[in-house]
Design an enzyme around this catalytic site. Structure first.
Site, mmCIF file in Angstrom:
data_model
loop_
_atom_site.group_PDB
_atom_site.id
_atom_site.type_symbol
_atom_site.label_atom_id
_atom_site.label_comp_id
_atom_site.label_asym_id
_atom_site.label_seq_id
_atom_site.Cartn_x
_atom_site.Cartn_y
_atom_site.Cartn_z
ATOM 1 N N HIS A 253 0.854 -1.186 0.000
ATOM 2 C CA HIS A 253 0.000 0.000 0.000
ATOM 3 C C HIS A 253 0.883 1.226 0.000
ATOM 4 O O HIS A 253 1.939 1.232 0.622
ATOM 5 C CB HIS A 253 -0.908 0.015 1.239
ATOM 6 C CG HIS A 253 -2.082 0.916 1.098
ATOM 7 N ND1 HIS A 253 -2.019 2.268 1.387
ATOM 8 C CD2 HIS A 253 -3.347 0.681 0.668
ATOM 9 C CE1 HIS A 253 -3.195 2.807 1.142
ATOM 10 N NE2 HIS A 253 -4.018 1.880 0.707
ATOM 11 N N GLU A 308 -7.836 -5.498 0.210
ATOM 12 C CA GLU A 308 -8.378 -6.346 -0.851
ATOM 13 C C GLU A 308 -8.271 -7.843 -0.540
ATOM 14 O O GLU A 308 -9.022 -8.639 -1.100
ATOM 15 C CB GLU A 308 -7.682 -6.034 -2.180
ATOM 16 C CG GLU A 308 -7.797 -4.596 -2.632
ATOM 17 C CD GLU A 308 -9.196 -4.203 -3.079
ATOM 18 O OE1 GLU A 308 -10.172 -4.607 -2.418
ATOM 19 O OE2 GLU A 308 -9.312 -3.485 -4.077
#
Ligand code: ACO
Length: 364
Positions: A253, A308
């Protein structure tokens, strides 16, 4: 004029003030309008989070109050259903997220429905209709007495789902509603900054979300599970993936240097659903193996699990087809895009950075 050179990914560059949400990448904490994400989803559903985000920004009476927002979204679903025949004709052969792109593109700026309600009501109606059409089934009209999550599951399945599934979808939508200046939110704000209007801004956000580096990751997470097959193959699978230069979906991320807090919110939600314990146990072990491989192959990069990974598991448990994962993400995130569009329109200037020309010059 003072010119500042920043990196092409805009890492670490602050481009606006916002009251919407803060992503603390070192602490692994997400705050949405004063509430931690854990507290927020424990106390509010999707409509409640949308109402909170829109408070003080939406036109009077159309933000802040959860019941008003719920009624506004329900009316907008009914309004959007009138566009379904036109949508199905135009979206034939497209994936669900491509279909949503067509659907949002068909909405008129002159539509009298408040535009934040219109886009947030249209996406679940359009998605359900597209999914049913792909199964050869007719679209089901919305039920305005229900919440977005309840009605979406009903419109897809043809009947109300058990409360535990409705609640899980509601938690998912609430969890993903807003997340700082991610790529799609920033895109929506760039378009809003030109005063192009909310519908165009939201459509632009959807287009940015569609990419596999942003909202397109959870489908490939399940493909990875399939490919790994059994846990004894996981470590070798990951070593092979790194040898080939594969990006592990559901990990890494830009902002989080530790675990994304939304991962655990969704992991706990998966655990509330029936018959998920085996799949969940498998995922937990795959996750451990992936993290170990990331430490081996990318030492010092501070890569961890993102939202996710468990999104994939949750949506699979809700029997959402993989092809629709990104589209479903949009059904939640759209409320955040609207909030940012309101904020941008209220306080922002046109977003217009500069590029450094490195091409040929006349006479060269
Ligand atoms: N798998 C393997 N390596 C990775 C991963 C990953 N998932 N993520 C980052 N890295 C590596 C990069 O290869 C790079 O290594 P290097 O220094 O040897 O070149 C290093 O870590 C830094 O990565 P960047 O690409 O610079 O990180 P960036 O901040 O640009 O990218 C992103 C962030 C796009 C999310 C990236 O981590 C990624 O592609 N992850 C997989 C896709 C995914 O899960 N996306 C969903 C994100 S959450 C959301 O948007 C809703």
């Amino acid at each position: 004029m003072l010119q500042t050179r920043v990196n092409s990914g805009l890492d670490g560059v602050i481009v606006a003030d916002t009251v919407m949400s803060e992503v603390d990448g070192e602490a692994g904490r997400l705050i949405v309008r004063g509430h931690t994400i854990e507290e927020l989803v424990a106390t509010r559903g999707f409509e409640g989070v949308a109402a909170l985000l829109w408070e003080g920004f939406a036109p009077a009476g159309q933000g802040g109050d959860t019941q008003a927002v719920r009624a506004g979204l329900a009316a907008a679903r009914v309004r959007a259903f009138a566009d379904v025949p036109k949508l199905l004709q135009a979206a034939e052969g497209l994936t669900p997220v491509e279909g949503l792109r067509v659907g949002l593109g068909m909405l008129a700026d002159s539509d009298p429905t408040p535009h934040h309600y219109l886009v947030c009501g249209a996406l679940p109606v359009f998605l359900a209709a597209l999914l049913r059409a792909s199964d050869g089934k007719p679209a089901l009209a919305p039920d305005p007495s229900l919440t977005t999550a309840q009605d979406l599951l009903r419109m897809v399945r043809g009947q109300r789902a058990d409360a535990v599934f409705e609640n899980a979808l509601d938690t998912y939508l609430a969890t993903i509603t807003d997340h700082g200046f991610n790529a799609s939110t920033f895109t929506a704000r760039v378009v809003a900054s030109t005063h192009a209007g909310l519908i165009s801004s939201v459509l632009a956000g959807l287009c940015a979300l569609k990419g596999p580096l942003h909202g397109g990751a959870p489908g490939p997470v399940l493909d990875m599970f399939d490919d790994i097959g059994s846990l004894d193959r996981a470590a070798a699978w990951f070593d092979d993936a790194f040898a080939k230069g594969t990006t592990l979906m559901g990990f890494g991320h830009r902002i989080y240097k530790v675990r994304d807090p939304r991962a655990d919110v969704l992991k706990n939600t998966v655990a509330t659903l029936p018959k998920t314990s085996g799949r969940l146990a498998f995922a937990v072990e795959v996750e451990k193996s992936a993290i170990a491989a990331l430490r081996r192959h990318k030492p010092g990069r501070r890569l961890d699990t993102n939202v996710e990974f468990y999104t994939a598991l949750l949506l699979e448990a809700l029997e959402v087809p993989r092809s629709a994962f990104t589209a479903l993400f949009a059904v939640g995130r759209v409320a955040g895009w609207c909030a940012h569009v309101f904020e941008q329109e209220k306080v922002g200037r046109i977003i217009r950075p500069q590029s450094n020309y490195v091409g040929k010059r006349p006479g060269m």
